[in-house]
Motif scaffolding. Structure first.
Motif, PDB file in Angstrom:
ATOM      1  N   GLU A 283       0.839  -1.199   0.000  1.00 15.48           N
ATOM      2  CA  GLU A 283       0.000   0.000   0.000  1.00 15.48           C
ATOM      3  C   GLU A 283       0.874   1.249   0.000  1.00 15.48           C
ATOM      4  O   GLU A 283       0.607   2.224  -0.727  1.00 15.48           O
ATOM      5  CB  GLU A 283      -0.931   0.000   1.207  1.00 15.48           C
ATOM      6  N   GLN A 284       1.930   1.235   0.795  1.00 12.11           N
ATOM      7  CA  GLN A 284       2.834   2.375   0.855  1.00 12.11           C
ATOM      8  C   GLN A 284       3.655   2.515  -0.429  1.00 12.11           C
ATOM      9  O   GLN A 284       3.938   3.632  -0.870  1.00 12.11           O
ATOM     10  CB  GLN A 284       3.764   2.244   2.059  1.00 12.11           C
ATOM     11  N   THR A 285       4.033   1.402  -1.032  1.00 10.58           N
ATOM     12  CA  THR A 285       4.757   1.451  -2.301  1.00 10.58           C
ATOM     13  C   THR A 285       3.936   2.194  -3.353  1.00 10.58           C
ATOM     14  O   THR A 285       4.458   3.047  -4.082  1.00 10.58           O
ATOM     15  CB  THR A 285       5.060   0.021  -2.795  1.00 10.58           C
ATOM     16  N   ILE A 286       2.651   1.877  -3.421  1.00  6.96           N
ATOM     17  CA  ILE A 286       1.751   2.535  -4.382  1.00  6.96           C
ATOM     18  C   ILE A 286       1.582   4.012  -4.051  1.00  6.96           C
ATOM     19  O   ILE A 286       1.669   4.882  -4.929  1.00  6.96           O
ATOM     20  CB  ILE A 286       0.383   1.826  -4.399  1.00  6.96           C
ATOM     21  N   ALA A 287       1.364   4.327  -2.782  1.00  4.32           N
ATOM     22  CA  ALA A 287       1.142   5.710  -2.366  1.00  4.32           C
ATOM     23  C   ALA A 287       2.371   6.576  -2.618  1.00  4.32           C
ATOM     24  O   ALA A 287       2.265   7.709  -3.110  1.00  4.32           O
ATOM     25  CB  ALA A 287       0.762   5.753  -0.879  1.00  4.32           C
ATOM     26  N   ILE A 288       3.552   6.041  -2.304  1.00  5.89           N
ATOM     27  CA  ILE A 288       4.804   6.781  -2.522  1.00  5.89           C
ATOM     28  C   ILE A 288       4.997   7.059  -4.014  1.00  5.89           C
ATOM     29  O   ILE A 288       5.369   8.170  -4.414  1.00  5.89           O
ATOM     30  CB  ILE A 288       6.004   5.995  -1.964  1.00  5.89           C
ATOM     31  N   ASN A 289       4.708   6.071  -4.847  1.00  2.00           N
ATOM     32  CA  ASN A 289       4.898   6.246  -6.281  1.00  2.00           C
ATOM     33  C   ASN A 289       3.934   7.295  -6.837  1.00  2.00           C
ATOM     34  O   ASN A 289       4.311   8.107  -7.692  1.00  2.00           O
ATOM     35  CB  ASN A 289       4.708   4.922  -7.018  1.00  2.00           C
ATOM     36  N   ASN A 290       2.704   7.277  -6.360  1.00  3.45           N
ATOM     37  CA  ASN A 290       1.733   8.288  -6.805  1.00  3.45           C
ATOM     38  C   ASN A 290       2.213   9.691  -6.456  1.00  3.45           C
ATOM     39  O   ASN A 290       2.110  10.622  -7.268  1.00  3.45           O
ATOM     40  CB  ASN A 290       0.364   8.023  -6.181  1.00  3.45           C
ATOM     41  N   PRO A 321      13.142   4.748 -21.228  1.00  3.93           N
ATOM     42  CA  PRO A 321      13.774   4.820 -22.542  1.00  3.93           C
ATOM     43  C   PRO A 321      13.748   3.481 -23.276  1.00  3.93           C
ATOM     44  O   PRO A 321      13.519   2.432 -22.664  1.00  3.93           O
ATOM     45  CB  PRO A 321      15.220   5.246 -22.216  1.00  3.93           C
ATOM     46  N   GLU A 322      13.955   3.549 -24.583  1.00  3.11           N
ATOM     47  CA  GLU A 322      13.994   2.377 -25.469  1.00  3.11           C
ATOM     48  C   GLU A 322      12.649   1.664 -25.584  1.00  3.11           C
ATOM     49  O   GLU A 322      12.600   0.448 -25.802  1.00  3.11           O
ATOM     50  CB  GLU A 322      15.089   1.380 -25.028  1.00  3.11           C
ATOM     51  N   THR A 323      11.564   2.407 -25.424  1.00  2.26           N
ATOM     52  CA  THR A 323      10.236   1.858 -25.662  1.00  2.26           C
ATOM     53  C   THR A 323       9.310   2.993 -26.057  1.00  2.26           C
ATOM     54  O   THR A 323       9.574   4.163 -25.737  1.00  2.26           O
ATOM     55  CB  THR A 323       9.676   1.140 -24.415  1.00  2.26           C
ATOM     56  N   ASP A 324       8.235   2.641 -26.763  1.00  2.00           N
ATOM     57  CA  ASP A 324       7.221   3.644 -27.093  1.00  2.00           C
ATOM     58  C   ASP A 324       5.975   3.474 -26.217  1.00  2.00           C
ATOM     59  O   ASP A 324       4.924   4.038 -26.497  1.00  2.00           O
ATOM     60  CB  ASP A 324       6.841   3.563 -28.573  1.00  2.00           C
ATOM     61  N   ASP A 325       6.102   2.713 -25.139  1.00  2.00           N
ATOM     62  CA  ASP A 325       4.966   2.382 -24.281  1.00  2.00           C
ATOM     63  C   ASP A 325       4.614   3.566 -23.376  1.00  2.00           C
ATOM     64  O   ASP A 325       5.467   4.105 -22.662  1.00  2.00           O
ATOM     65  CB  ASP A 325       5.296   1.155 -23.436  1.00  2.00           C
ATOM     66  N   MET A 326       3.347   3.958 -23.401  1.00  2.00           N
ATOM     67  CA  MET A 326       2.864   5.066 -22.584  1.00  2.00           C
ATOM     68  C   MET A 326       2.032   4.603 -21.383  1.00  2.00           C
ATOM     69  O   MET A 326       1.518   5.431 -20.626  1.00  2.00           O
ATOM     70  CB  MET A 326       2.011   5.993 -23.450  1.00  2.00           C
ATOM     71  N   ARG A 327       1.900   3.306 -21.209  1.00  2.07           N
ATOM     72  CA  ARG A 327       1.050   2.815 -20.131  1.00  2.07           C
ATOM     73  C   ARG A 327       1.596   3.232 -18.761  1.00  2.07           C
ATOM     74  O   ARG A 327       2.730   2.949 -18.422  1.00  2.07           O
ATOM     75  CB  ARG A 327       0.908   1.289 -20.217  1.00  2.07           C
ATOM     76  N   GLU A 328       0.754   3.916 -17.981  1.00  2.00           N
ATOM     77  CA  GLU A 328       1.093   4.378 -16.635  1.00  2.00           C
ATOM     78  C   GLU A 328       2.345   5.270 -16.625  1.00  2.00           C
ATOM     79  O   GLU A 328       3.039   5.371 -15.597  1.00  2.00           O
ATOM     80  CB  GLU A 328       1.306   3.184 -15.688  1.00  2.00           C
ATOM     81  N   ALA A 329       2.648   5.926 -17.731  1.00  2.00           N
ATOM     82  CA  ALA A 329       3.824   6.789 -17.805  1.00  2.00           C
ATOM     83  C   ALA A 329       3.642   8.017 -16.920  1.00  2.00           C
ATOM     84  O   ALA A 329       2.580   8.642 -16.936  1.00  2.00           O
ATOM     85  CB  ALA A 329       4.073   7.228 -19.246  1.00  2.00           C
ATOM     86  N   PRO A 330       4.662   8.394 -16.124  1.00  2.00           N
ATOM     87  CA  PRO A 330       4.547   9.599 -15.299  1.00  2.00           C
ATOM     88  C   PRO A 330       4.238  10.851 -16.108  1.00  2.00           C
ATOM     89  O   PRO A 330       3.622  11.791 -15.596  1.00  2.00           O
ATOM     90  CB  PRO A 330       5.934   9.696 -14.642  1.00  2.00           C
ATOM     91  N   SER A 331       4.638  10.870 -17.371  1.00  2.00           N
ATOM     92  CA  SER A 331       4.388  12.048 -18.215  1.00  2.00           C
ATOM     93  C   SER A 331       2.906  12.367 -18.330  1.00  2.00           C
ATOM     94  O   SER A 331       2.526  13.537 -18.495  1.00  2.00           O
ATOM     95  CB  SER A 331       4.972  11.822 -19.619  1.00  2.00           C
ATOM     96  N   ILE A 332       2.061  11.355 -18.250  1.00  2.00           N
ATOM     97  CA  ILE A 332       0.616  11.572 -18.386  1.00  2.00           C
ATOM     98  C   ILE A 332       0.102  12.427 -17.234  1.00  2.00           C
ATOM     99  O   ILE A 332      -0.587  13.443 -17.439  1.00  2.00           O
ATOM    100  CB  ILE A 332      -0.138  10.229 -18.446  1.00  2.00           C
TER     101      ILE A 332
END
Length: 446
Positions: A283-290, A321-332
């Motif tokens: 739970e804390q891992t998820i919260a910290i990442n958010n 880097p080295e991927t075009d994957d946007m899934r769950e990307a922080p940039s969003i």
């Protein structure tokens, strides 16, 4: 060996290409007709270094083919690998609908005894569940075994991770089936660990959750470093040299993303909750990442007070880097937060622009180069650590900006390169910021 693979996403396509490269005859099956047409002429639908070369070579060698037909694809297959997606449900659990459909389709078309390998990431108990589904739909005279064989591929290095993996996990209660799957990989000379099916299923989730937790831990250390005046790069280096800890995944930044870590951590937490296990660490891992994904916006607000009307340049959109994957990307999250606060956002990524437009195309602008992105920008935010960005000449870059302000979410530059600039404001993660004016220099924190 004749191998059929269901699904041509990152896992299915990378696995199929690599198995054909080591001599197996592989048929990849996918219901997407347009994707299959592209693959037949050697065009990969995903960006993955080295993939298209192997794709073309093995098609030419007639070891690799593609079809939308289960009847054609499963003919004479000794091993059938299921590599379909298991996306996250609203409750955090894994959506098994694609897997269930694949199992029913296999059972309906299967005409010979075989081994079905589940490579998709699935909750504990799924292999047993899929076997029951297949038994209900399979012909009475056909026998098969279901084996767990989780993947550990990293996008951007999927070929290397297949051909030079740290280990191969095979989960089965049937020794002959496990040995057959081991034989399929034998020429790779990679250590094989054979476990029960349920242990194999859990190994994948436990591995990814541990790595995600390691990232969240170093990001919390980074935040502490900023408060006490320490440098997280030095701290991580000192920690990583301890063999009990290791250097991998100790890079502070703006959090993890992608198709695996966010989904797998939540799925493991969901499994724990179903079994009434209090797994508060996840739970804390998820919260910290958010929280970490919002870090650059917070820094910008502290620096400017308001970003309304500011032109913010984002360098990098893909989650890594080295991927075009946007899934769950922080940039969003960063792009949406900035635009909601009234900023003008312009972004550049070497390969992920097309995928990013599908998600962010109506709220931000896109550029075709770093130069175009940075011109007249009030600030740059480095979101993805592409080599192109790490190699930038910082002194030249800031000359085309309106204000020489860089928020570095991936710690791409060392102090010497920043101090070589006459005027700059540089705000990294977990390290002292460097602010240089015409006649003074100071380190600070935000």
């Amino acid at each position: 060996m004749r191998v059929a693979i269901i699904g041509t996403g990152y896992v299915g396509l990378s696995t199929g290409v690599c198995l054909s490269e080591i001599g197996h005859h592989v048929t990849c099956i996918d219901i997407d007709e347009q994707k299959i047409k592209q693959l037949r002429i050697g065009i990969s639908p995903i960006y993955e270094p080295g993939l298209e070369d192997l794709l073309a070579n093995n098609i030419a060698a007639e070891r690799l083919r593609f079809t939308t037909s289960y009847k054609e694809g499963l003919e004479l297959a000794e091993i059938i690998i299921i590599a379909v997606g298991t996306p996250q449900r609203d409750d955090g659990g894994a959506d098994l609908s694609y897997l269930e459909k694949a199992a029913k389709d296999i059972a309906y078309h299967l005409k010979q005894n075989t081994i079905v390998v589940i490579k998709s990431t699935v909750p504990v108990g799924t292999n047993e569940y899929i076997k029951k589904i297949m038994e209900e739909h399979c012909r009475k005279n056909i026998s098969f075994e279901v084996v767990s064989n989780p993947e550990f591929l990293r996008q951007g290095s999927a070929i290397q991770d297949t051909m030079q993996a740290d280990r191969i996990i095979i989960g089965s209660e049937n020794k002959e089936a496990a040995e057959k799957v081991r034989e399929m990989y034998s020429s790779l000379n990679i250590p094989v660990i054979v476990t029960s099916t349920r242990s194999a299923e859990l190994i994948k989730y436990a591995s990814n959750a541990f790595l995600a937790s390691k990232i969240s831990f170093i990001n919390e250390i980074a935040n502490l470093c900023e408060s006490v005046g320490a440098d997280v790069i030095d701290v991580a280096k000192g920690m990583g040299k301890d063999k009990r800890i290791g250097e991998a995944f100790l890079y502070a930044g703006i959090g993890y993303g992608g198709s695996c870590f966010p989904k797998d951590v939540k799925a493991l937490l969901h499994t724990a909750q179903l079994n009434k296990i209090n797994f508060s660490m996840l739970e804390q891992t998820i919260a910290i990442n958010n929280d970490q994904q919002a870090l650059l916006v917070k820094k910008a607000l502290i620096r400017f007070g308001s970003v309304k009307g500011k032109k913010i340049a984002l360098l990098g959109l893909a989650f890594k880097p080295e991927t075009d994957d946007m899934r769950e990307a922080p940039s969003i999250k960063i792009a949406r937060s900035l635009t909601q606060l009234g900023a003008e956002v312009i972004a550049y990524d070497p390969v992920a622009i097309n995928n990013a437009k599908k998600i962010l195309g109506d709220i931000i602008q896109f550029a075709s180069s770093v130069h175009e992105t940075a011109t007249n920008a009030d600030a740059i935010m480095i979101v993805t650590e592409w080599k192109e960005f790490k190699d930038l000449e910082v002194a030249s870059l800031i000359k085309i900006m309106k204000h020489p302000i860089i928020f570095d979410g991936r710690n791409c530059f060392n102090e010497d390169r920043i101090r070589a600039c006459d005027i700059i404001e540089y705000y990294p993660v977990g390290r002292p910021a460097i602010v240089k004016g015409m006649d003074n220099e100071r380190t600070t924190s935000l």
